[in-house]
Scaffold this active site. Structure first.
Site, short mmCIF file in Angstrom:
data_model
loop_
_atom_site.label_atom_id
_atom_site.label_comp_id
_atom_site.label_asym_id
_atom_site.label_seq_id
_atom_site.Cartn_x
_atom_site.Cartn_y
_atom_site.Cartn_z
N GLU A 262 38.08 17.87 33.02
CA GLU A 262 38.73 19.44 33.08
C GLU A 262 39.18 19.89 32.00
OE1 GLU A 262 40.17 22.70 36.01
OE2 GLU A 262 40.95 20.64 36.42
N LYS B 133 34.71 19.19 35.25
CA LYS B 133 34.72 20.37 35.97
C LYS B 133 35.09 21.47 34.99
CE LYS B 133 38.28 22.32 39.25
NZ LYS B 133 39.25 22.05 40.45
#
Length: 297
Positions: free
Chosen positions: A178, A215
């Site tokens: 992420e 993500k």
């Protein structure tokens, strides 16, 4: 089919989205305030975490929160260690809801340098991964922050993410990478273009048969990350809401094929400690339905 195989298949192919329920110490007071619990309602960290665990348990045990629409739930360490529905949280999620349990493993962000914030050192990661495996956790999540379109800084973020991701893969867990781009950055689109190229290069270098999840911040250019989602080493690509309202996050998500939601604030928007169970369920169901529809592109 074993649990791990069933979870891997669901993570990669089933419809739905990822619920991000992993606010940590720094972000918990804000999450509680949005839920209607002010800071003067608890004294100290232990009471604060008890309040947020009760909030998360109310969400997770609600009838609207099921594996039909929700692929996985990202948990904070304290939530993993807690009990929900009479069971350890990760077991309850999978056994009772058929929702994949994922654990946030980073220790927050370092100070900004080179237009980015790397992850803090994490000397306790191995021990945390041992505990995650004992709890039946499927994967992990770790967050970095990109604030400017600095090629060197972005390269450092992605390098750190994938280096730690490789160690997590070696333990038999699936990491969520992420590298968040700040939605308020004046160079957001430029930073995203640099990030996209870095992600492809690191996915290419990951090795055959190794799969991570991504993500990412919802991009200014629709479908910017489509090649990442289609990469053979990407199991699933998710989007974070990053501070966008649920309506805007869902509208942006619907423009990005191959990307499912992994929302936190946008998921819990409108939920309140003062709501009746019926009101809470109706609000949560509306949120889940909207996010699931936007993820089905």
């Amino acid at each position: 089919m074993s649990d791990s195989t069933a979870q891997f298949e669901k993570a990669g192919h089933a419809p739905g989205f990822i619920a991000a329920l992993d606010q940590s110490g720094g972000s918990t007071p804000k999450a509680l305030l949005l839920y209607g619990i002010a800071e003067d309602a608890y004294a100290g960290e232990a009471e604060m975490f008890a309040k947020v665990h009760a909030m998360r348990a109310r969400i997770i045990t609600n009838d609207a929160f099921t594996g039909d629409s929700i692929l996985a739930a990202i948990l904070f360490e304290h939530t993993m260690d807690g009990i929900i529905g009479g069971k350890p949280s990760a077991r309850y999620l999978w056994e009772d809801k058929r929702i994949i349990p994922i654990l946030k493993v980073d220790k927050g962000l370092a100070d900004e340098a080179g237009g980015v914030q790397l992850m803090n050192p994490n000397p306790g990661l191995d021990a945390l991964l041992d505990r995650a495996l004992e709890h039946g956790i499927f994967g992990t999540k770790m967050r970095s922050m990109i604030k400017r379109a600095d090629a060197g800084g972005i390269a450092a973020v992605v390098e750190q993410q994938f280096e730690i991701g490789q160690a997590i893969l070696a333990r038999g867990l699936t990491p969520i990478i992420e590298p968040e781009v700040d939605i308020h950055s004046p160079q957001k689109a430029e930073a995203e273009a640099i990030l996209q190229a870095q992600l492809i290069a690191h996915l290419d270098a990951l090795g055959d048969g190794k799969k991570v999840m991504l993500k990412l911040t919802l991009p200014d250019t629709a479908d910017l990350y489509r090649d990442c989602a289609a990469h053979p080493n990407c199991l699933r690509m998710a989007a974070l809401s990053g501070g966008y309202s649920r309506a805007e996050a869902c509208a942006r998500l619907a423009e990005n094929r191959g990307m499912v939601a992994s929302f936190s604030r946008a998921l819990t928007e409108g939920l309140s400690v003062s709501q009746t169970d019926a009101e809470f369920t109706a609000t949560l169901r509306d949120s889940i339905d909207a996010i699931a529809a936007a993820s089905a592109t």
